[in-house]
Write a protein that holds these residues in place. Sequence first.
Motif, PDB file in Angstrom:
ATOM      1  N   VAL A   1       0.804  -1.227   0.000  1.00 53.85           N
ATOM      2  CA  VAL A   1       0.000   0.000   0.000  1.00 53.85           C
ATOM      3  C   VAL A   1       0.834   1.274   0.000  1.00 53.85           C
ATOM      4  N   GLY A   2       2.156   1.151   0.139  1.00 51.12           N
ATOM      5  CA  GLY A   2       2.995   2.340   0.066  1.00 51.12           C
ATOM      6  C   GLY A   2       2.903   3.227   1.296  1.00 51.12           C
ATOM      7  N   THR A   3       3.305   4.475   1.117  1.00 46.64           N
ATOM      8  CA  THR A   3       3.368   5.423   2.229  1.00 46.64           C
ATOM      9  C   THR A   3       2.686   6.735   1.867  1.00 46.64           C
ATOM     10  N   LYS A   4       2.552   7.574   2.861  1.00 45.65           N
ATOM     11  CA  LYS A   4       2.026   8.928   2.672  1.00 45.65           C
ATOM     12  C   LYS A   4       2.882   9.884   3.490  1.00 45.65           C
ATOM     13  N   PRO A   5       2.851  11.178   3.193  1.00 43.10           N
ATOM     14  CA  PRO A   5       3.706  12.113   3.933  1.00 43.10           C
ATOM     15  C   PRO A   5       3.398  12.130   5.422  1.00 43.10           C
ATOM     16  N   PHE A   6       4.447  12.179   6.231  1.00 43.33           N
ATOM     17  CA  PHE A   6       4.317  12.355   7.671  1.00 43.33           C
ATOM     18  C   PHE A   6       3.927  13.805   7.933  1.00 43.33           C
TER      19      PHE A   6
ATOM     20  N   LEU B   1       8.053  23.726   2.571  1.00 43.35           N
ATOM     21  CA  LEU B   1       7.809  22.370   2.072  1.00 43.35           C
ATOM     22  C   LEU B   1       8.318  21.388   3.113  1.00 43.35           C
ATOM     23  N   PHE B   2       7.417  20.586   3.688  1.00 38.56           N
ATOM     24  CA  PHE B   2       7.788  19.645   4.740  1.00 38.56           C
ATOM     25  C   PHE B   2       7.971  18.266   4.129  1.00 38.56           C
ATOM     26  N   THR B   3       9.187  17.733   4.218  1.00 34.41           N
ATOM     27  CA  THR B   3       9.492  16.423   3.626  1.00 34.41           C
ATOM     28  C   THR B   3      10.194  15.507   4.620  1.00 34.41           C
ATOM     29  N   ALA B   4      10.020  15.762   5.907  1.00 32.81           N
ATOM     30  CA  ALA B   4      10.747  15.009   6.933  1.00 32.81           C
ATOM     31  C   ALA B   4      10.030  13.718   7.280  1.00 32.81           C
ATOM     32  N   GLY B   5      10.098  12.775   6.360  1.00 27.69           N
ATOM     33  CA  GLY B   5       9.585  11.443   6.648  1.00 27.69           C
ATOM     34  C   GLY B   5       8.247  11.125   6.011  1.00 27.69           C
ATOM     35  N   ARG B   6       7.987   9.823   5.912  1.00 26.93           N
ATOM     36  CA  ARG B   6       6.715   9.304   5.410  1.00 26.93           C
ATOM     37  C   ARG B   6       6.249   8.188   6.340  1.00 26.93           C
ATOM     38  N   VAL B   7       4.961   7.906   6.296  1.00 26.82           N
ATOM     39  CA  VAL B   7       4.387   6.858   7.150  1.00 26.82           C
ATOM     40  C   VAL B   7       3.626   5.875   6.285  1.00 26.82           C
TER      41      VAL B   7
ATOM     42  N   ASP C   1       3.364  15.546  -1.494  1.00 23.67           N
ATOM     43  CA  ASP C   1       2.244  15.195  -2.364  1.00 23.67           C
ATOM     44  C   ASP C   1       1.666  16.439  -3.026  1.00 23.67           C
ATOM     45  N   SER C   2       1.573  17.518  -2.260  1.00 19.67           N
ATOM     46  CA  SER C   2       1.010  18.756  -2.791  1.00 19.67           C
ATOM     47  C   SER C   2       1.907  19.375  -3.852  1.00 19.67           C
ATOM     48  N   VAL C   3       3.204  19.354  -3.623  1.00 19.65           N
ATOM     49  CA  VAL C   3       4.119  19.989  -4.567  1.00 19.65           C
ATOM     50  C   VAL C   3       4.173  19.198  -5.868  1.00 19.65           C
ATOM     51  N   ALA C   4       3.981  17.875  -5.784  1.00 22.12           N
ATOM     52  CA  ALA C   4       4.015  17.051  -6.991  1.00 22.12           C
ATOM     53  C   ALA C   4       2.761  17.241  -7.833  1.00 22.12           C
ATOM     54  N   ALA C   5       1.659  17.594  -7.188  1.00 21.41           N
ATOM     55  CA  ALA C   5       0.407  17.757  -7.915  1.00 21.41           C
ATOM     56  C   ALA C   5       0.404  19.003  -8.793  1.00 21.41           C
ATOM     57  N   ASN C   6       1.103  20.046  -8.343  1.00 15.93           N
ATOM     58  CA  ASN C   6       1.113  21.298  -9.106  1.00 15.93           C
ATOM     59  C   ASN C   6       2.281  22.143  -8.603  1.00 15.93           C
TER      60      ASN C   6
END
Length: 473
Positions: free
Chosen positions: A149-154, A270-276, A170-175
């Motif tokens: 199922v993968g991960t999502k941003p923490f 832009l917050f990229t400190a980890g995924r869950v 996720d938001s920055v990749a969308a636009n």
Amino acid sequence: MVKFDYDFVVIGGGPAGRRAAIQASKLGKSVALVDDQKRIGGVSVHTGTLPSKTIRESVLSVTGWRDQHFKSRQPRNGIKMMQDSINSRLWTTLGDEVEVIDSQLARNNVTILRGKARFSNAHKLLVRQNTNGKKTSFSVTAEKFLISVGTKPFRPKNIPFNSTTVIDSDSVAANLPMPKSITVVGGGVIGLEYATIFSTLEIPVTVVEAREQILEFIDRDIVANFVHQLSERGISLRLGRSIDKISLDDLDHPNIILDDGRQLCSEMLLFTAGRVGAVDNLGLEKVGIEYDNRGRLSVDKETLQTSQPHIYAAGDIIGFPALASTSMEQGRQAACHAFGLPVTNSDNSFPLGIYSIPEIASIGLSEEDARQKGFQVEIGIARFQETSRGHILGSCKGMLKCIFDLNKRTLLGVHIVGEGATELIHIGQAVINLNGGIDYLSDNVFNFPTLAEAYKVAALDAYNRMPKPRLRA
């Protein structure tokens, strides 16, 4: 004998899930793939791997970055036109990829079940659908399962996400936004990829990282070269620092107070400190599978089985290295093991690629790891400025580093920073896995002019310091 609806049900349509489903089908098994997204592909296609790499390539194109050595680097168009060009290329690429994936699954007779999956018991899933506001559900049974199922941003509670000026990956990749300045929290792979993308657009960037070093799993000489290039471009690295407080001003711009009292102001964060892990509502408690505080599942490294032998897990959900390439291989191996096909694993068989600007790639042992394991090593270095192709491209700041076993003369590791690193690494991969070494690289002819010639330069660099093999009488 219990009769199941399918031999194998895969939960999640990302790289691991798709590869596992196709592999199981090729073994003659009946296979279904459950996915809750409108379009198949998972995080890799829609918010992760492909979007960031497509954005990167678009930014390199619209800014003329690769020509910077020969002329002043100026955007070819205005900000709005650049943004439209980048996003147009992004959606075209993702659309094409989804069509390819749909075709592959259809050709291999993999049934796609749309909806959210939840375990009812050890061999049964409840699949819940929401179509135009109408909720329905159905059950599906299988002999074996794969969780991918993968991960999502923490998203910690102390970060005031608002989808406009405080966003996640996720938001920055969308636009892709075009702020006048940006603070990137998290100096990992995702954070550094986007930090260098924004810097290439001549947007001032500050990176905040709680650890004292970035990319701790990459050879230190490569990281040092990379950090030097970032500093030359004006990217500010605040290492060993964490966020104490964030407030938003009247324009919703973030004001950031670090743990040392320093203040950072920028138009966007832009917050990229980890995924869950995306394990919410999977019903894992129904089947006795536990996960850690970041939603990651534990598996047997050889078989990829969870604590329930008939339930496998692969991809980002099981943690490092969390790459699309390794996830695909994990999915294939899980399907093979599930249905009795032998698989082989090699700790050094897969390359790591970081699509920052410049790229970083690595395979095998770093110099530090090789010495810790007791190898006597010799190091070969090639700088792209030593290759004619590097001069032609204007890419004179990269380097390639080879680690050789001094006694057996074999290649133990390759580490690259610079243009084309993620492509060049596969030469090192082949040499390592075929037990080649310094004599192969120094004796063979490489096309001229190419960046691949750096392998020969590095081999000769090390060869000059190594004992020469004795000639037979």
